[in-house]
Design an enzyme around this catalytic site. Structure first.
Site, PDB file in Angstrom:
ATOM      1  N   ASN A  10       0.873  -1.176   0.000  1.00  0.00           N
ATOM      2  CA  ASN A  10       0.000   0.000   0.000  1.00  0.00           C
ATOM      3  C   ASN A  10       0.907   1.223   0.000  1.00  0.00           C
ATOM      4  O   ASN A  10       1.502   1.546   1.029  1.00  0.00           O
ATOM      5  CB  ASN A  10      -0.902  -0.039   1.247  1.00  0.00           C
ATOM      6  CG  ASN A  10      -1.715   1.236   1.402  1.00  0.00           C
ATOM      7  OD1 ASN A  10      -1.751   2.078   0.507  1.00  0.00           O
ATOM      8  ND2 ASN A  10      -2.376   1.370   2.541  1.00  0.00           N
ATOM      9  N   LYS A  12       0.134   4.238  -0.216  1.00  0.00           N
ATOM     10  CA  LYS A  12      -0.469   5.426   0.422  1.00  0.00           C
ATOM     11  C   LYS A  12      -0.240   6.644  -0.481  1.00  0.00           C
ATOM     12  O   LYS A  12      -0.286   6.512  -1.697  1.00  0.00           O
ATOM     13  CB  LYS A  12       0.061   5.599   1.848  1.00  0.00           C
ATOM     14  CG  LYS A  12      -0.096   4.299   2.663  1.00  0.00           C
ATOM     15  CD  LYS A  12       0.139   4.451   4.136  1.00  0.00           C
ATOM     16  CE  LYS A  12      -0.072   3.118   4.841  1.00  0.00           C
ATOM     17  NZ  LYS A  12       0.008   3.227   6.300  1.00  0.00           N
ATOM     18  N   HIS A  93      -9.398   1.263   5.130  1.00  0.00           N
ATOM     19  CA  HIS A  93      -8.126   1.483   5.828  1.00  0.00           C
ATOM     20  C   HIS A  93      -8.354   2.457   6.988  1.00  0.00           C
ATOM     21  O   HIS A  93      -9.157   3.380   6.886  1.00  0.00           O
ATOM     22  CB  HIS A  93      -7.083   2.035   4.851  1.00  0.00           C
ATOM     23  CG  HIS A  93      -5.697   1.968   5.416  1.00  0.00           C
ATOM     24  ND1 HIS A  93      -5.242   2.862   6.359  1.00  0.00           N
ATOM     25  CD2 HIS A  93      -4.685   1.104   5.206  1.00  0.00           C
ATOM     26  CE1 HIS A  93      -4.001   2.540   6.692  1.00  0.00           C
ATOM     27  NE2 HIS A  93      -3.636   1.478   6.012  1.00  0.00           N
ATOM     28  N   GLU A  95      -6.671   4.836   7.944  1.00  0.00           N
ATOM     29  CA  GLU A  95      -6.398   6.230   7.590  1.00  0.00           C
ATOM     30  C   GLU A  95      -7.594   6.867   6.891  1.00  0.00           C
ATOM     31  O   GLU A  95      -7.667   8.092   6.776  1.00  0.00           O
ATOM     32  CB  GLU A  95      -5.118   6.297   6.741  1.00  0.00           C
ATOM     33  CG  GLU A  95      -3.895   6.078   7.622  1.00  0.00           C
ATOM     34  CD  GLU A  95      -2.701   5.470   6.930  1.00  0.00           C
ATOM     35  OE1 GLU A  95      -2.617   5.505   5.693  1.00  0.00           O
ATOM     36  OE2 GLU A  95      -1.831   4.929   7.650  1.00  0.00           O
ATOM     37  N   GLU A 163      -5.113  -4.708  10.713  1.00  0.00           N
ATOM     38  CA  GLU A 163      -4.057  -3.713  10.898  1.00  0.00           C
ATOM     39  C   GLU A 163      -4.298  -2.953  12.206  1.00  0.00           C
ATOM     40  O   GLU A 163      -5.082  -1.991  12.231  1.00  0.00           O
ATOM     41  CB  GLU A 163      -4.063  -2.708   9.735  1.00  0.00           C
ATOM     42  CG  GLU A 163      -3.804  -3.339   8.378  1.00  0.00           C
ATOM     43  CD  GLU A 163      -3.238  -2.318   7.400  1.00  0.00           C
ATOM     44  OE1 GLU A 163      -2.186  -2.609   6.822  1.00  0.00           O
ATOM     45  OE2 GLU A 163      -3.818  -1.235   7.236  1.00  0.00           O
ATOM     46  N   GLY A 169       3.057   2.209  10.853  1.00  0.00           N
ATOM     47  CA  GLY A 169       4.073   3.243  10.715  1.00  0.00           C
ATOM     48  C   GLY A 169       4.834   3.560  11.987  1.00  0.00           C
ATOM     49  O   GLY A 169       5.526   4.566  12.059  1.00  0.00           O
ATOM     50  N   SER A 208       3.741  -2.175  10.286  1.00  0.00           N
ATOM     51  CA  SER A 208       5.188  -2.256  10.522  1.00  0.00           C
ATOM     52  C   SER A 208       5.799  -3.596  10.106  1.00  0.00           C
ATOM     53  O   SER A 208       6.761  -4.054  10.729  1.00  0.00           O
ATOM     54  CB  SER A 208       5.525  -1.936  11.984  1.00  0.00           C
ATOM     55  OG  SER A 208       5.186  -0.591  12.280  1.00  0.00           O
TER      56      SER A 208
HETATM   57  P1  13P Z   1       3.284   0.354   7.590  1.00  0.00           P
HETATM   58  O1  13P Z   1       3.733  -0.929   6.963  1.00  0.00           O
HETATM   59  O2  13P Z   1       4.008   1.572   7.062  1.00  0.00           O
HETATM   60  O3  13P Z   1       3.223   0.268   9.067  1.00  0.00           O
HETATM   61  O4  13P Z   1       1.755   0.588   7.091  1.00  0.00           O
HETATM   62  C1  13P Z   1       0.861  -0.455   7.216  1.00  0.00           C
HETATM   63  C2  13P Z   1      -0.370  -0.084   6.486  1.00  0.00           C
HETATM   64  O5  13P Z   1      -1.106   0.801   6.895  1.00  0.00           O
HETATM   65  C3  13P Z   1      -0.660  -0.799   5.231  1.00  0.00           C
HETATM   66  O6  13P Z   1      -1.937  -0.544   4.789  1.00  0.00           O
END
Ligand code: 13P
Length: 250
Positions: A10, A12, A93, A95, A163, A169, A208
């Protein structure tokens, strides 16, 4: 039954035309690992470019609108993703749930729209840190699963990504025992609702994941793949995760 490992990047809100070479390097390195399914979900602006540059590669969107068209400034519809060359979309997600106020009902409508347009779906769920610390993580996530899954779908068209928000992150990851407990609980809830099809559905872990922890996380019971953010942006970081999945697949 054996579920194929699925490793999804992803990106982002990262990546422009300069990142095309990175995607090419990722899929070139992934090609020999035929036991693993690999996908990249770049920003909308790169979907058409990557789909054209990488025929046969699985390219996905990171979100879609629930409507097929209309007066929704700034939004992208599921059929538009298909038109651009995507075969997959991420919905729900954190976010977007937290950052854009999306509810379970919104996520369910998006998933239904995506399936209706012919896309496969990765539906994300996950608890905030306070919920984990209060001991309510499994209840929280199972409520999201119940509220955001479409009523009916083919098992091979939808995967769930667990997640934990506090792991995204941050470099923090749950213990393998906690991951297995959550994935097992999700699988049991799917079995209650969908019967034997639950054994075919893939449940990915995200938060992560990196080249160092991938083997342990991907080897955990009921973990069928990884949804990777930061470590999916370069071949150097993403390919070791794909290789770890391939090693486990044997
Ligand atoms: P990270 O791997 O950067 O922690 O992000 C995970 C994520 O949100 C994937 O959708």
């Amino acid at each position: 039954m054996a579920r194929r490992k699925y490793v999804v990047g992803n990106w982002k809100m990262n990546g422009g035309s300069a990142a095309i070479g990175e995607a090419e390097a990722i899929f070139a390195a992934a090609a020999p690992h035929t036991s693993v399914d690999v996908a990249i979900c770049p920003p909308f602006t790169l979907i058409g470019t990557l789909a054209a540059a990488l025929p046969g590669a699985t390219i996905g969107g990171q979100d879609c609108h629930h409507a097929a068209s209309g007066a929704f400034t700034g939004s992208v519809a599921a059929p538009m993703l298909v038109d651009a060359g995507a075969t997959l979309v991420i919905v729900g997600h954190s976010e977007r749930r937290d950052g854009c106020g999306e509810t379970d009902a919104d996520v369910q409508a998006k998933a239904e729209a995506a399936l209706g347009a012919g896309l496969t779906v990765i539906l994300c769920v996950g608890e905030p840190r306070a919920v984990r610390e209060s001991g309510g993580a499994i209840d929280h996530v199972l409520a999201q699963v119940a509220g955001s899954l479409p009523a009916a779908f083919a098992a091979n068209r939808l995967a769930i990504a667990y997640e934990p928000i506090w792991a995204i992150g941050t470099g923090l990851v749950p213990t393998v025992a906690d991951v297995e407990a959550m994935h097992g609980a999700i699988r049991a809830a799917l079995a209650t609702r969908f019967g034997g099809a639950a054994q075919e559905m893939r449940i990915l872990y995200g938060g992560s994941v990196n080249g160092e922890n991938a083997a342990e996380l991907l080897g955990a019971r009921d973990v069928d793949g990884a949804l990777v953010g930061g470590a999916s942006l370069t071949a150097g970081k993403f390919v070791p995760i794909i290789a770890a999945a391939a090693e486990l697949a044997g």
